[in-house]
Design an enzyme around this catalytic site. Structure first.
Site, PDB file in Angstrom:
ATOM      1  N   ARG A 180       0.932 -12.358   4.433  1.00 45.12           N
ATOM      2  CA  ARG A 180       2.085 -12.416   4.385  1.00 45.12           C
ATOM      3  C   ARG A 180       3.032 -12.137   5.485  1.00 45.12           C
ATOM      4  O   ARG A 180       4.343 -12.370   5.577  1.00 45.12           O
ATOM      5  CB  ARG A 180       2.686 -11.771   3.112  1.00 45.12           C
ATOM      6  CG  ARG A 180       1.974 -12.050   1.807  1.00 45.12           C
ATOM      7  CD  ARG A 180       2.515 -11.038   0.710  1.00 45.12           C
ATOM      8  NE  ARG A 180       1.786 -11.303  -0.674  1.00 45.12           N
ATOM      9  CZ  ARG A 180       2.096 -10.678  -1.743  1.00 45.12           C
ATOM     10  NH1 ARG A 180       2.406  -9.481  -1.680  1.00 45.12           N
ATOM     11  NH2 ARG A 180       1.030 -11.065  -2.837  1.00 45.12           N
ATOM     12  N   PRO A 229       0.836  -1.376   0.016  1.00 46.74           N
ATOM     13  CA  PRO A 229      -0.022   0.081  -0.103  1.00 46.74           C
ATOM     14  C   PRO A 229       0.828   1.148   0.153  1.00 46.74           C
ATOM     15  O   PRO A 229       1.885   1.258   0.645  1.00 46.74           O
ATOM     16  CB  PRO A 229      -0.744  -0.095   1.364  1.00 46.74           C
ATOM     17  CG  PRO A 229      -0.826  -1.573   1.782  1.00 46.74           C
ATOM     18  CD  PRO A 229       0.599  -2.088   1.092  1.00 46.74           C
ATOM     19  N   GLU A 230       0.602   2.212  -0.634  1.00 48.47           N
ATOM     20  CA  GLU A 230       1.323   3.571  -0.797  1.00 48.47           C
ATOM     21  C   GLU A 230       0.509   4.657  -0.180  1.00 48.47           C
ATOM     22  O   GLU A 230      -0.490   4.155   0.451  1.00 48.47           O
ATOM     23  CB  GLU A 230       1.387   4.023  -2.283  1.00 48.47           C
ATOM     24  CG  GLU A 230       2.180   2.830  -3.029  1.00 48.47           C
ATOM     25  CD  GLU A 230       2.609   3.140  -4.517  1.00 48.47           C
ATOM     26  OE1 GLU A 230       2.660   4.551  -4.791  1.00 48.47           O
ATOM     27  OE2 GLU A 230       2.920   2.493  -5.022  1.00 48.47           O
TER      28      GLU A 230
END
Length: 285
Positions: free
Chosen positions: A112, A2-3
């Site tokens: 993850r 995510p940015e």
């Protein structure tokens, strides 16, 4: 990963739902999710218990909850981290759960397990209070105190690719691979150009383009390429439909019609228009 827009969407959701609430219970389901908290999961749990969330913050891709004792719960989403309110769709990926005094459940889900929580002290840097792990990061283009002219001055001294500099979080934070490509496309700059070779006015245009594209993405809930990025309600953003460069290899440029290209860059992919964003010429020696 995510940015800035995606993280800001999450921060806004947390601000609306947990600010002013008190944490009544915490359970760490996977120790890796608190590996950045050096004192361990028991210490993190003890320090959060009965603590009021007094506000939220974000710098670049990091977000945090400010706590009643003046410290901060820093959250790094990693590649697949999600901060979800209410029911969790897949408890196999539940890493941390917190219960608030009003019955609201906040879950950190991370398939993850690259992200995590940690409690950190808060320091004042350049007039702004930030957690210690975030203090080294530059301001981002959506920060009200972002000094565009100072960043341009820094970039003019950098004898390396402009895209590399956009991705350097100590120069300007929050811009990742997707929005770097989008900003470069809007400014008609090839990411392989040397930052020092670009005129001041062009660098101003580029930073303004980065701010604009991330604001546009924020308005649409961020960019979601799969189910891993969602807001606090589990909803995906839809800015992907508006991307002009990233992921558009082989498609026509929306500005000139030339076929978009993809090249490898820093173990990532760069997408650009060969006509609007010509590569720099190679000097023969």
């Amino acid at each position: 990963m995510p940015e800035l827009p995606e993280v800001e969407v999450v921060r806004r959701g947390l601000a609306a739902h947990v600010t002013g609430r008190t944490i009544s219970a915490v359970r760490v389901h996977h120790p890796r999710a608190v590996r950045r908290h050096e004192a361990g999961p028991a210490d993190l749990t003890a320090r959060l218990l009965d603590m009021e969330v007094t506000g939220t913050g974000r710098r670049g891709k990091y977000l945090w909850l400010t706590l009643g004792d003046g410290s901060a719960l820093v959250v790094h989403l990693g590649m697949s981290g999600q901060m979800l309110l209410g029911e969790v769709p897949n408890e196999n990926h539940l890493r941390i759960a917190a219960l608030f005094d009003d019955g609201t459940t906040l879950s950190f889900v991370d398939q993850r397990t690259f992200g995590g929580w940690m409690i950190a002290e808060v320091v004042t840097v350049d007039g702004t209070d930030v957690p210690v792990p975030v203090a080294h990061l530059a301001r981002d283009p959506l920060d009200p105190k972002f000094n565009r002219d100072n960043v341009v001055t820094v970039l003019r001294r950098k004898h390396s690719e402009i895209k590399r500099q956009l991705l350097d979080q100590t120069v300007v934070s929050g811009i990742g691979n997707i929005y770097a490509d989008e900003a470069l496309w809007r400014a008609k700059i090839n990411g392989a150009r040397l930052a020092s070779s670009l005129a001041r006015a062009k660098l101003v245009e580029l930073l303004d383009a980065a701010a604009d594209v991330m604001s546009d993405a924020l308005d649409q809930g961020g960019t979601s390429f799969d189910s891993m990025y969602v807001n606090v309600n589990g909803e995906s953003g839809y800015f992907e439909r508006s991307l002009d460069a990233y992921g558009r290899e082989g498609e026509p440029c929306r500005r000139c019609g030339a076929v978009m290209r993809r090249e490898k860059f820093m173990n990532r992919s760069s997408f650009y228009c060969p006509k609007c964003q010509p590569r720099p010429r190679v000097r023969l020696t």
